[in-house]
Design a protein around this motif. Sequence first.
Motif, mmCIF file in Angstrom:
data_model
loop_
_atom_site.group_PDB
_atom_site.id
_atom_site.type_symbol
_atom_site.label_atom_id
_atom_site.label_comp_id
_atom_site.label_asym_id
_atom_site.label_seq_id
_atom_site.Cartn_x
_atom_site.Cartn_y
_atom_site.Cartn_z
ATOM 1 N N VAL A 1 0.962 -1.314 -0.043
ATOM 2 C CA VAL A 1 0.019 0.063 0.243
ATOM 3 C C VAL A 1 0.909 1.425 -0.058
ATOM 4 N N PRO A 2 0.660 2.263 -0.722
ATOM 5 C CA PRO A 2 1.497 3.562 -0.911
ATOM 6 C C PRO A 2 1.539 3.993 0.699
ATOM 7 N N GLY A 3 2.558 4.598 0.981
ATOM 8 C CA GLY A 3 2.799 5.121 2.374
ATOM 9 C C GLY A 3 2.792 4.273 3.372
ATOM 10 N N GLY A 4 2.918 2.765 3.125
ATOM 11 C CA GLY A 4 2.817 1.557 4.114
ATOM 12 C C GLY A 4 4.097 0.941 4.396
ATOM 13 N N THR A 5 3.885 -0.097 4.750
ATOM 14 C CA THR A 5 5.171 -0.969 4.867
ATOM 15 C C THR A 5 4.773 -2.321 4.087
ATOM 16 N N PRO A 6 5.780 -3.242 3.911
ATOM 17 C CA PRO A 6 5.612 -4.327 3.031
ATOM 18 C C PRO A 6 4.541 -5.216 3.794
ATOM 19 N N LEU A 7 4.279 -5.004 5.321
ATOM 20 C CA LEU A 7 3.173 -5.754 5.799
ATOM 21 C C LEU A 7 1.792 -5.206 5.518
ATOM 22 N N GLN A 8 1.837 -4.111 5.019
ATOM 23 C CA GLN A 8 0.582 -3.370 4.662
ATOM 24 C C GLN A 8 0.225 -3.597 3.000
ATOM 25 N N ARG A 9 -0.477 -4.478 2.649
ATOM 26 C CA ARG A 9 -0.777 -4.886 1.296
ATOM 27 C C ARG A 9 -2.008 -4.994 0.859
ATOM 28 N N TYR A 10 -2.502 -4.882 -0.273
ATOM 29 C CA TYR A 10 -3.736 -5.004 -0.741
ATOM 30 C C TYR A 10 -4.136 -6.406 -0.872
ATOM 31 N N GLY A 11 -5.386 -6.902 -0.969
ATOM 32 C CA GLY A 11 -5.915 -8.342 -0.998
ATOM 33 C C GLY A 11 -5.641 -9.028 -2.223
ATOM 34 N N PRO A 12 -5.602 -10.237 -2.360
ATOM 35 C CA PRO A 12 -5.133 -10.970 -3.663
ATOM 36 C C PRO A 12 -6.290 -10.527 -4.692
ATOM 37 N N ALA A 13 -7.375 -10.255 -4.773
ATOM 38 C CA ALA A 13 -8.288 -9.875 -5.671
ATOM 39 C C ALA A 13 -8.094 -8.455 -6.119
ATOM 40 N N GLN A 14 -7.322 -7.319 -5.281
ATOM 41 C CA GLN A 14 -6.902 -6.117 -5.575
ATOM 42 C C GLN A 14 -5.571 -6.066 -6.193
ATOM 43 N N ARG A 15 -4.647 -6.736 -6.050
ATOM 44 C CA ARG A 15 -3.226 -6.851 -6.568
ATOM 45 C C ARG A 15 -3.287 -7.186 -8.198
ATOM 46 N N TRP A 16 -2.447 -6.497 -8.878
ATOM 47 C CA TRP A 16 -2.622 -6.564 -10.569
ATOM 48 C C TRP A 16 -2.828 -7.948 -10.842
#
Length: 217
Positions: free
Chosen positions: A16-31
């Motif tokens: 997620v922009p401005g976040g850390t590697p532990l803050q990520r979009y869900g599987p269905a949101q990622r490209w």
Amino acid sequence: MRSILCFGDSNTHGQVPGGTPLQRYGPAQRWPGVMWRELGPNWHVIEEGLSGRTTVRDDPIEGAHKNGRSYLTPCVQSHMILDLIIIMLGTNDLKARFNQPASEVAMGIGCLIHDIKELTPGPQGTVPEIMVVSPPPMLDDIKEWEPIFSGAQRKSRELALQFEIIADSLEVHFFDAGSVVECDPLDGFHINDRAHEALGVALAQEVEAIGWTRDSE
């Protein structure tokens, strides 16, 4: 069913922009997930995104495991048989500690292409389709990341041309992510959920446009 390996960095991991590697979009949101949705059930999409991954460079601060070339061979061999490998790397190579011009980053991409061709992980031991995706250019304002990426903004705007040159010379597919998405202003070099959606849809169209003439096992 055809298989696609998506080999990239934090913008494949879905940070997620401005976040850390532990803050990520869900599987269905990622490209990769969006692309899979668009391609349908006859495809299998494998995500291999790692925050901080480079093309061919050990990171003296984040660790040697961030070297994409070191991990590529076991990654490809563990997931073969593969019909297509998509590589979207390059941003992390622009960190000031590596002091690399865009042309050298493109040469790193070329090394990965050569390695894939030597592995022949495609159907019946063939070379799979390979697609190089240049990351969207960084914004001028990259917040607190400026010291780490000092001078990277200008170089990032040169990656698309350099990547296209290397892709053409090695006869693989190329797509410029910057033609459909921009980085999020929260940090200037990660893409947000709307950009993941747009990129996944665009890449699905690119995949479908490949001349699929051979059967997958």
